[in-house]
Design a protein around this motif. Sequence first.
Motif, PDB file in Angstrom:
ATOM      1  N   SER A  44       0.994  -1.099   0.018  1.00 43.94           N
ATOM      2  CA  SER A  44      -0.100   0.027  -0.021  1.00 43.94           C
ATOM      3  C   SER A  44       0.872   1.368   0.030  1.00 43.94           C
ATOM      4  CB  SER A  44      -0.880  -0.027   1.146  1.00 43.94           C
ATOM      5  OG  SER A  44      -1.603   1.221   1.450  1.00 43.94           O
ATOM      6  N   SER A  45       0.565   1.972  -0.978  1.00 44.20           N
ATOM      7  CA  SER A  45       1.372   3.553  -0.753  1.00 44.20           C
ATOM      8  C   SER A  45       0.807   4.260   0.199  1.00 44.20           C
ATOM      9  CB  SER A  45       1.100   4.247  -2.314  1.00 44.20           C
ATOM     10  OG  SER A  45       1.371   3.716  -3.309  1.00 44.20           O
ATOM     11  N   LEU A  46      -0.565   4.194   0.687  1.00 42.66           N
ATOM     12  CA  LEU A  46      -0.987   4.951   1.610  1.00 42.66           C
ATOM     13  C   LEU A  46      -0.075   4.478   3.226  1.00 42.66           C
ATOM     14  CD1 LEU A  46      -2.739   7.052   3.013  1.00 42.66           C
ATOM     15  CD2 LEU A  46      -4.522   5.029   3.178  1.00 42.66           C
ATOM     16  N   LEU A  47      -0.158   3.011   3.283  1.00 48.87           N
ATOM     17  CA  LEU A  47       0.756   2.773   4.608  1.00 48.87           C
ATOM     18  C   LEU A  47       2.162   3.062   4.272  1.00 48.87           C
ATOM     19  CD1 LEU A  47       0.576   1.023   6.979  1.00 48.87           C
ATOM     20  CD2 LEU A  47       1.212  -0.950   5.561  1.00 48.87           C
ATOM     21  N   LEU A  48       2.611   3.421   3.074  1.00 45.16           N
ATOM     22  CA  LEU A  48       4.204   3.750   3.272  1.00 45.16           C
ATOM     23  C   LEU A  48       4.212   5.130   3.463  1.00 45.16           C
ATOM     24  CD1 LEU A  48       7.229   3.415   2.177  1.00 45.16           C
ATOM     25  CD2 LEU A  48       6.319   3.993  -0.268  1.00 45.16           C
ATOM     26  N   LEU A  49       3.483   6.084   3.026  1.00 44.53           N
ATOM     27  CA  LEU A  49       3.456   7.337   3.406  1.00 44.53           C
ATOM     28  C   LEU A  49       3.134   7.405   5.058  1.00 44.53           C
ATOM     29  CD1 LEU A  49       1.472   9.290   0.547  1.00 44.53           C
ATOM     30  CD2 LEU A  49       4.038   9.154   1.107  1.00 44.53           C
ATOM     31  N   GLN A  50       2.257   6.748   5.487  1.00 42.20           N
ATOM     32  CA  GLN A  50       2.038   6.838   6.880  1.00 42.20           C
ATOM     33  C   GLN A  50       3.297   6.246   7.886  1.00 42.20           C
ATOM     34  OE1 GLN A  50      -1.718   4.373   7.021  1.00 42.20           O
ATOM     35  NE2 GLN A  50      -2.799   6.340   6.675  1.00 42.20           N
ATOM     36  N   ASP A  51       3.944   5.545   7.447  1.00 38.06           N
ATOM     37  CA  ASP A  51       5.052   4.831   8.033  1.00 38.06           C
ATOM     38  C   ASP A  51       6.237   5.805   7.935  1.00 38.06           C
ATOM     39  OD1 ASP A  51       3.592   2.728   8.964  1.00 38.06           O
ATOM     40  OD2 ASP A  51       4.163   1.550   7.597  1.00 38.06           O
ATOM     41  N   GLU A  57       6.812  15.178   3.588  1.00 40.71           N
ATOM     42  CA  GLU A  57       7.525  16.449   3.827  1.00 40.71           C
ATOM     43  C   GLU A  57       8.477  16.836   2.824  1.00 40.71           C
ATOM     44  OE1 GLU A  57       9.735  15.785   7.406  1.00 40.71           O
ATOM     45  OE2 GLU A  57       8.022  15.291   8.669  1.00 40.71           O
ATOM     46  N   LEU A  58       9.094  15.768   2.058  1.00 41.10           N
ATOM     47  CA  LEU A  58       9.901  16.137   0.824  1.00 41.10           C
ATOM     48  C   LEU A  58       9.021  16.824  -0.356  1.00 41.10           C
ATOM     49  CD1 LEU A  58      12.513  15.946  -0.990  1.00 41.10           C
ATOM     50  CD2 LEU A  58      11.609  13.454  -1.464  1.00 41.10           C
ATOM     51  N   LEU A  59       7.963  16.035  -0.488  1.00 42.58           N
ATOM     52  CA  LEU A  59       6.933  16.722  -1.565  1.00 42.58           C
ATOM     53  C   LEU A  59       6.560  18.053  -1.066  1.00 42.58           C
ATOM     54  CD1 LEU A  59       4.937  13.583  -2.461  1.00 42.58           C
ATOM     55  CD2 LEU A  59       6.879  14.447  -3.396  1.00 42.58           C
ATOM     56  N   PHE A  60       6.205  18.279   0.192  1.00 43.05           N
ATOM     57  CA  PHE A  60       5.735  19.704   0.535  1.00 43.05           C
ATOM     58  C   PHE A  60       7.073  20.816   0.308  1.00 43.05           C
ATOM     59  CE2 PHE A  60       1.873  18.258   2.741  1.00 43.05           C
ATOM     60  CZ  PHE A  60       1.132  19.095   1.978  1.00 43.05           C
ATOM     61  N   GLN A  61       8.196  20.290   0.596  1.00 41.94           N
ATOM     62  CA  GLN A  61       9.356  21.281   0.414  1.00 41.94           C
ATOM     63  C   GLN A  61       9.635  21.636  -1.031  1.00 41.94           C
ATOM     64  OE1 GLN A  61      11.745  22.267   2.470  1.00 41.94           O
ATOM     65  NE2 GLN A  61      10.472  21.621   4.453  1.00 41.94           N
ATOM     66  N   VAL A  62       9.059  20.730  -2.057  1.00 38.38           N
ATOM     67  CA  VAL A  62       9.408  21.154  -3.259  1.00 38.38           C
ATOM     68  C   VAL A  62       8.653  22.183  -3.520  1.00 38.38           C
ATOM     69  CG1 VAL A  62       9.040  20.271  -5.872  1.00 38.38           C
ATOM     70  CG2 VAL A  62       9.819  18.670  -4.060  1.00 38.38           C
ATOM     71  N   LEU A  63       7.312  22.315  -2.979  1.00 34.78           N
ATOM     72  CA  LEU A  63       6.457  23.446  -3.450  1.00 34.78           C
ATOM     73  C   LEU A  63       6.881  24.920  -2.831  1.00 34.78           C
ATOM     74  CD1 LEU A  63       3.028  21.768  -2.522  1.00 34.78           C
ATOM     75  CD2 LEU A  63       4.474  21.914  -4.553  1.00 34.78           C
ATOM     76  N   LEU A  93      -3.111  12.444  -0.481  1.00 34.80           N
ATOM     77  CA  LEU A  93      -2.416  13.561  -0.908  1.00 34.80           C
ATOM     78  C   LEU A  93      -3.131  14.770  -1.396  1.00 34.80           C
ATOM     79  CD1 LEU A  93       0.443  11.564  -2.984  1.00 34.80           C
ATOM     80  CD2 LEU A  93       0.671  12.638  -0.634  1.00 34.80           C
ATOM     81  N   GLN A  94      -4.547  14.386  -1.760  1.00 32.84           N
ATOM     82  CA  GLN A  94      -5.336  15.498  -2.232  1.00 32.84           C
ATOM     83  C   GLN A  94      -5.763  16.507  -0.867  1.00 32.84           C
ATOM     84  OE1 GLN A  94      -5.600  16.739  -5.180  1.00 32.84           O
ATOM     85  NE2 GLN A  94      -7.825  16.346  -5.686  1.00 32.84           N
ATOM     86  N   GLN A  95      -5.814  15.511   0.381  1.00 33.30           N
ATOM     87  CA  GLN A  95      -6.369  16.460   1.183  1.00 33.30           C
ATOM     88  C   GLN A  95      -5.577  17.556   1.793  1.00 33.30           C
ATOM     89  OE1 GLN A  95      -7.018  13.316   4.435  1.00 33.30           O
ATOM     90  NE2 GLN A  95      -8.458  12.274   3.357  1.00 33.30           N
ATOM     91  N   GLY A  96      -4.388  17.410   1.573  1.00 41.53           N
ATOM     92  CA  GLY A  96      -3.457  18.353   1.817  1.00 41.53           C
ATOM     93  C   GLY A  96      -3.403  19.244   0.795  1.00 41.53           C
TER      94      GLY A  96
END
Length: 822
Positions: A44-51, A57-63, A93-96
């Motif tokens: 699960s990609s979602l589980l990967l992000l939660q763990d 944080e990396l993706l937000f830093q890109v912004l 990811l859409q929620q944020g």
Amino acid sequence: MDPECSQLLPALCAALADPRRPVVDDTCLEKLLDWFKTVTEAGSSLLLLQDSPCLVELLFQVLKPQDLSPGVLSFSLRLAGTLAAQEDCFQYLQQGELLPGLFGEAGPLGGAAWTAPTVRSGWIRGLRSLAQHPSALHFLADCGALDTVFSLQGDPSLFVASAAGQLLGHVLGLSMRDQAEGHRSPQACDWPACAQRIVSHIEESLRSSATPQVTQALNVLTTTFGYCHSPRTHVLWAQLSPHVACLLEKDPVPAAHSLVDLLLSVARSPALSSDCDLWEMLAQTLGRLSPAQAGPLALGVLKLQDCPQTLRGQAFDVLLQPLACVWKAAAQDPGSPGLLAGPEGDAAVVDALLSSRAACVGLLCQTLAHLELLQPLPQRPSPWPQAPLLGAAVTVLRFCNGSAIPASDVGGRLCAILAGCVRVQRAALDFLGTLSAGTGPPELVPQVFAVLLDHLESPDSSPTVLKKAFQATLRWLLSSPKPPGGCDLDPHTQLFLRELLPVLQKRLCSPCWEVRDSGLEFLAQVARRWAGQAGFRRALLASEVPELTEQLLRDPESYVRASAVTAVGQLSSWGLHATPAGPGLPEGPQKSLLLDLLHVLSTDSEGFPRRAVMQVFTEWLRDGHAEVAEDTERFVARVLQVASRDLDWEVRAQGLELALVFLAQTLGQPGSHCPYAVAPAEEIPPGRLAQALRAFCRVQLFEFAFRALFDCDRPVAQKSCDLLLFLRDKAAPYDSSQEAGGSPDVASVEAALQRWRAGEQGQPLGPLEPEAAVAVLRSLDLEGLRGTLAESSDHMEKSPRSLLQDVLATVSVLGDNEADCY
């Protein structure tokens, strides 16, 4: 995810988001993306992000407005697309508001980094990974990305432009597939909004007067029909086919190559295979395109399984027209069936052939290549016009070498255009060789041999043309029918070979090494097939070919020396390598070549001749060559001794193959090519087994195989392991009272093996008794070693942990001793 990788991931993300630590190796980022794709496909990609919140944080830093390198920015966009390919992770990811920030108008589109093709490519490829589910389709329609993708179709970077078209085709195909799974409404208005926008964009592009826009639209549709085979595709084709048909009304037809690709892609679609309008459009297109453009379409039509017979006939006529024009331009029988096309087609093809040398050469080469591809296919037209095609191929070659007799002004101009044209000669010789597989009229075979001999004799033939001529000649010789009475060669073939040998003799003296090499390769193949035939033997021994072949063992070019070794080995196998004792003694005493080939194996500075020698020696041993049979053990011992010191791993591997043949023959399996293949076990009598083991010790086969077991080149070690496993299995019944591990001989052998394993290969084993050899053989963990060797040699370096360390090393986060770079 591996715990060690989880521990390294935060440092990795922090390093990537820090513009002060540029990543100097984009290859590591590509490998990292491959790893993330593997991880998400397995779970699960979602589980990967939660763990691993550091990824978010990396993706937000890109912004944030900062000077990230284009490589890191492209990596982040593609990573986001990979993670969002699963719908639950997409929603997370859409929620944020992360995805709109990355792929929407507020993302990198307006930044300075957008000028880098790497960033534009990463943006598109991220969207391509993301577009896997209905939520992604709604996102594409809402975030304003489609207009950007439309514009990127004309990007100056071909990679970006191609990726944009691929993305649009994928989205359109995904839309039709999902609609087909939901309901079967035939209305295009039920498609998702993004699909409707893409279709409208395609319609507008097809109506454009600008060829690049037409090309882009056709390419998107080609991708769509190739990707999606949903029943809904017939709705899309029904809506767009009128616009495609309008292209055929323009002169010239715009984007012809892309149009051909689209029509063939549509014709292969199962949902459209019964569309009569499609077949009519294909027929119309065949008549509208230029001869060079129509050729690929005709070939594609003939490869289709469900094509109507009338369309197949039209396509085959289009394919044959260029050769028909050449055939008619020479003094040939105009009534030959099955090849000549109608006068309307002839006029257009003649104009194309005579418009320029480049156009003529290109059209003929394309035609010959297409027919060569078509000839072996089961769906080729039937009846196949073998005789006219043979005549046409011969005629083309005669135009090229100047021996054709023009029958018209067209023929005269073709003589001037095609004279000495190497490209057409190569293509025609390839096609002529392919035609040897068919059954043609016997009266044409002498014409084929005559034109081949002309090209082999001509001083104007280039090295590549001569190589093709030798290859085509061999194929025709091998296809010659055997006459009754047990003779291997019919009279025509025998006559041709007698005429060919003086030509071959001349080519073996050519100053061009490629020509000498081609001649030797041809000689080896011919000798392999006909060296036992009396007529061929007499003709060969009456020539100087055997002596010249032996002289070429000392040629300055290594490729020629290698081919000479192969040819000499083949001749020697049949007793044909030596100079006759006199003109009246064509079967005189033969000279030994064993020492000459051993000299090559010991002293040649290049690997190719040495490899060829080992292959010849292996064949000699397998086939019972007379010189080998005189003292087989001495022969094997000498060859293995030289091969063991060779620096070329292929020579050492071939030495193991030779040892394997000797092992099989000594154990009573003569002629076995792979004695350790799966087969019923045969118990070897104890006496023969003991005798065989002593022979293996005398020729130092054990030492050669044990040393190869720890070879630095993995293929050699694998082959040695297989050989020793087979030998251990065969030696299982062998009994000895000296098998104890404390035996002095066994201890010394094991000590030597330990040194070899450590890389100290210098010290030999010396004399070895069968008892000690068998004891060591049984003590080795050969199964474990085979398992280790079966693993990739870089399995440690390609581990995820090592990969993360390498990326961190490139940004100087780890110390030098912590990185596992490779």
